[in-house]
Design a protein around this motif. Structure first.
Motif, PDB file in Angstrom:
ATOM      1  N   THR A 245       0.966  -1.195  -0.078  1.00 28.58           N
ATOM      2  CA  THR A 245       0.129  -0.069   0.140  1.00 28.58           C
ATOM      3  C   THR A 245       0.868   1.510   0.027  1.00 28.58           C
ATOM      4  N   ILE A 246       1.956   1.321   0.837  1.00 27.70           N
ATOM      5  CA  ILE A 246       2.774   2.513   0.998  1.00 27.70           C
ATOM      6  C   ILE A 246       3.564   2.900  -0.207  1.00 27.70           C
ATOM      7  N   ARG A 247       3.745   1.716  -1.303  1.00 31.47           N
ATOM      8  CA  ARG A 247       4.408   2.098  -2.603  1.00 31.47           C
ATOM      9  C   ARG A 247       3.515   2.792  -3.371  1.00 31.47           C
ATOM     10  N   LEU A 248       2.223   2.933  -3.168  1.00 30.32           N
ATOM     11  CA  LEU A 248       1.378   3.742  -4.106  1.00 30.32           C
ATOM     12  C   LEU A 248       1.277   4.996  -3.724  1.00 30.32           C
ATOM     13  N   ASN A 249       1.184   5.884  -5.106  1.00 27.63           N
ATOM     14  CA  ASN A 249       0.960   7.495  -4.864  1.00 27.63           C
ATOM     15  C   ASN A 249      -0.162   7.814  -4.437  1.00 27.63           C
ATOM     16  N   ARG A 250      -0.655   8.899  -3.848  1.00 24.97           N
ATOM     17  CA  ARG A 250      -1.873   9.240  -3.264  1.00 24.97           C
ATOM     18  C   ARG A 250      -2.503  10.621  -3.827  1.00 24.97           C
TER      19      ARG A 250
ATOM     20  N   PRO B  52     -13.442   5.805  10.662  1.00 27.75           N
ATOM     21  CA  PRO B  52     -13.178   6.123  11.758  1.00 27.75           C
ATOM     22  C   PRO B  52     -11.666   6.168  12.180  1.00 27.75           C
ATOM     23  N   TYR B  53     -10.866   5.232  11.577  1.00 22.74           N
ATOM     24  CA  TYR B  53      -9.683   5.136  11.797  1.00 22.74           C
ATOM     25  C   TYR B  53      -8.853   4.651  10.734  1.00 22.74           C
ATOM     26  N   CYS B  54      -7.696   4.326  10.596  1.00 23.06           N
ATOM     27  CA  CYS B  54      -7.004   4.181   9.526  1.00 23.06           C
ATOM     28  C   CYS B  54      -6.726   2.637   9.433  1.00 23.06           C
ATOM     29  N   ASP B  55      -6.928   2.101   8.187  1.00 20.72           N
ATOM     30  CA  ASP B  55      -6.475   0.517   7.980  1.00 20.72           C
ATOM     31  C   ASP B  55      -6.088   0.390   6.350  1.00 20.72           C
ATOM     32  N   ASN B  56      -5.756  -0.538   6.156  1.00 16.51           N
ATOM     33  CA  ASN B  56      -5.146  -0.794   5.028  1.00 16.51           C
ATOM     34  C   ASN B  56      -6.120  -0.557   3.725  1.00 16.51           C
ATOM     35  N   ALA B  57      -7.121  -0.801   3.786  1.00 14.93           N
ATOM     36  CA  ALA B  57      -8.319  -0.559   2.711  1.00 14.93           C
ATOM     37  C   ALA B  57      -8.562   0.914   2.375  1.00 14.93           C
ATOM     38  N   SER B  58      -8.656   1.708   3.547  1.00 13.62           N
ATOM     39  CA  SER B  58      -8.977   2.959   3.517  1.00 13.62           C
ATOM     40  C   SER B  58      -7.640   3.812   2.974  1.00 13.62           C
TER      41      SER B  58
ATOM     42  N   PHE C 249      -5.071   2.257   0.650  1.00  9.96           N
ATOM     43  CA  PHE C 249      -5.001   2.233  -0.744  1.00  9.96           C
ATOM     44  C   PHE C 249      -6.179   2.821  -1.444  1.00  9.96           C
ATOM     45  N   LYS C 250      -7.196   2.982  -0.815  1.00 10.24           N
ATOM     46  CA  LYS C 250      -8.283   3.788  -1.649  1.00 10.24           C
ATOM     47  C   LYS C 250      -7.937   5.200  -1.924  1.00 10.24           C
ATOM     48  N   LEU C 251      -7.007   5.860  -1.259  1.00  9.74           N
ATOM     49  CA  LEU C 251      -6.408   7.155  -1.493  1.00  9.74           C
ATOM     50  C   LEU C 251      -5.781   7.265  -2.780  1.00  9.74           C
ATOM     51  N   SER C 252      -5.568   6.105  -3.431  1.00  8.71           N
ATOM     52  CA  SER C 252      -4.468   6.096  -4.393  1.00  8.71           C
ATOM     53  C   SER C 252      -5.238   6.068  -5.972  1.00  8.71           C
ATOM     54  N   CYS C 253      -4.868   6.816  -6.714  1.00  8.32           N
ATOM     55  CA  CYS C 253      -5.538   6.741  -7.920  1.00  8.32           C
ATOM     56  C   CYS C 253      -5.065   5.817  -9.173  1.00  8.32           C
ATOM     57  N   GLU C 254      -4.068   5.106  -8.631  1.00  8.68           N
ATOM     58  CA  GLU C 254      -3.278   3.880  -9.375  1.00  8.68           C
ATOM     59  C   GLU C 254      -4.200   2.639  -9.130  1.00  8.68           C
ATOM     60  N   SER C 255      -3.712   1.826  -9.949  1.00 10.81           N
ATOM     61  CA  SER C 255      -4.235   0.177  -9.867  1.00 10.81           C
ATOM     62  C   SER C 255      -4.235  -0.341  -8.643  1.00 10.81           C
ATOM     63  N   VAL C 256      -5.073  -0.807  -7.958  1.00 11.54           N
ATOM     64  CA  VAL C 256      -5.003  -1.495  -6.623  1.00 11.54           C
ATOM     65  C   VAL C 256      -5.198  -2.940  -6.928  1.00 11.54           C
ATOM     66  N   PHE C 257      -5.103  -3.657  -7.877  1.00 15.41           N
ATOM     67  CA  PHE C 257      -5.589  -4.859  -7.977  1.00 15.41           C
ATOM     68  C   PHE C 257      -4.687  -5.730  -7.154  1.00 15.41           C
ATOM     69  N   ILE C 258      -3.294  -5.485  -7.428  1.00 14.36           N
ATOM     70  CA  ILE C 258      -2.706  -6.300  -6.518  1.00 14.36           C
ATOM     71  C   ILE C 258      -2.893  -6.393  -4.953  1.00 14.36           C
ATOM     72  N   ASN C 259      -3.191  -5.265  -4.488  1.00 16.14           N
ATOM     73  CA  ASN C 259      -3.493  -5.134  -3.176  1.00 16.14           C
ATOM     74  C   ASN C 259      -4.913  -5.507  -2.689  1.00 16.14           C
ATOM     75  N   ASN C 260      -5.763  -5.552  -3.762  1.00 10.48           N
ATOM     76  CA  ASN C 260      -6.964  -6.329  -3.471  1.00 10.48           C
ATOM     77  C   ASN C 260      -6.837  -7.875  -3.571  1.00 10.48           C
TER      78      ASN C 260
END
Length: 312
Positions: A171-176, A184-190, A192-203
């Motif tokens: 997740t942290i490799r992605l640009n935001r 209510p708090y930070c988790d992995n899904a929230s 990587f959803k900040l990114s406009c890149e492909s998150v296929f690998i993350n999913n």
């Protein structure tokens, strides 16, 4: 104000300041909810830390079962201490001031996922301990040595560290390109959803992560408890059956609470119309097991009850 936030989301790039959406609660329910979370957190701290201190003070509790169990309250305290205090502060702030740095957000997500993962891995090693104690009682002392307890503990935390490390690393490799955390708090899904890149690998990895963790957790419980049930049904020893019922029931109840809480979050993710309920459920996933675990083990454990009676 909402339109301004949406506009900020569309025109920010790798911002180091993020905004948490938080809980959408009315003014009437905000303070009762704050009091509930506050006292729940205090209860979690006092009971879980108290159980750990009891185990290390009383030499009668220096047994593999209790030493392995100490990992559970430590995980509960860690998971709730990162989440609840920040949540309480945000509840008293207006939505526009619920800010968090990207670094702290990643740290919160890492700790949150470590809490959920270690809860399962710790219950797995505790299941192994119960299996050896009931199915191989004569070899229990030879198998469950101090060295074995250390190896099992290191395995539970090490496996979780690797799984969660890869999860957040992807997740942290992605640009935001956004700043709003719709949670209510930070988790992995929230994150990587900040990114406009492909998150296929993350999913894909996130799905594999969940399937592997739940399969290993549920599978180990099914196997160990099937073996334990077979031994109890074929054994004519009332003391063995009584011991199995007492120690395994607490472990099984704690496991069912954790699985039910986790499954509730996964199911509610599939129903966007219940977003507010899902947010509340994600918080209760931390609070409910953390509150009930020490109570369940404290009430069922004869040794802990005896120590408390002597102390008070």
């Amino acid at each position: 104000m909402f339109c301004l936030f949406r506009l900020m989301e569309n025109y920010t790039h790798n911002s180091f300041t993020l905004q948490l959406e938080g809980l959408n609660v009315s003014k009437e329910s905000k303070y009762p909810l704050f009091v509930f979370f506050f006292f729940s957190y205090l209860f979690i701290l006092v009971t879980n830390v108290g159980i750990v201190i009891l185990v290390f003070i009383d030499k009668n509790l220096h047994q593999p079962m209790y030493l392995l169990f100490c990992n559970l309250p430590l995980s509960d305290v860690l998971g709730n201490s990162i989440l609840v205090p920040h949540l309480l502060v945000d509840m008293l702030r207006p939505p526009s001031e619920r800010l968090i740095s990207y670094t702290n957000c990643v740290a919160q997500a890492f700790t949150t996922h470590m809490y959920g993962t270690t809860t399962h891995t710790i219950l797995i090693i505790m299941a192994f301990d119960r299996y050896v104690a009931i199915c191989n009682p004569l070899r229990y002392a030879a198998i469950m040595t101090n060295k074995m307890v250390i190896k099992l503990t290191a395995s539970a935390w090490g496996v979780a560290l690797v799984l969660v490390g890869v999860l957040l690393g992807l997740t942290i490799r992605l640009n935001r390109c956004r700043t709003m955390i719709h949670s209510p708090y930070c988790d992995n899904a929230s994150l990587f959803k900040l990114s406009c890149e492909s998150v296929f690998i993350n999913n894909v990895y996130g799905l594999m992560f969940t399937v592997v963790l739940f399969t290993a957790s549920i599978g180990s419980m099914v196997v160990t408890y099937t073996k334990i049930t077979e031994v109890c049904l074929t054994s004519k020893s009332n003391s063995l059956n009584s011991k199995a019922l007492q120690t395994c029931s607490t472990h099984l109840v704690v496991f069912l609470i954790v699985v039910f809480s986790g499954m509730s979050n996964i199911v509610l993710h599939r129903f966007p119309q219940y977003t507010d309920y899902r947010k509340l459920c994600t918080i209760l996933f931390h609070i409910v097991p953390g509150s009930l675990n020490p109570v369940i083990y404290g009430v069922q454990s004869k040794e802990i009850r005896r120590f408390l009676l002597k102390l008070f």
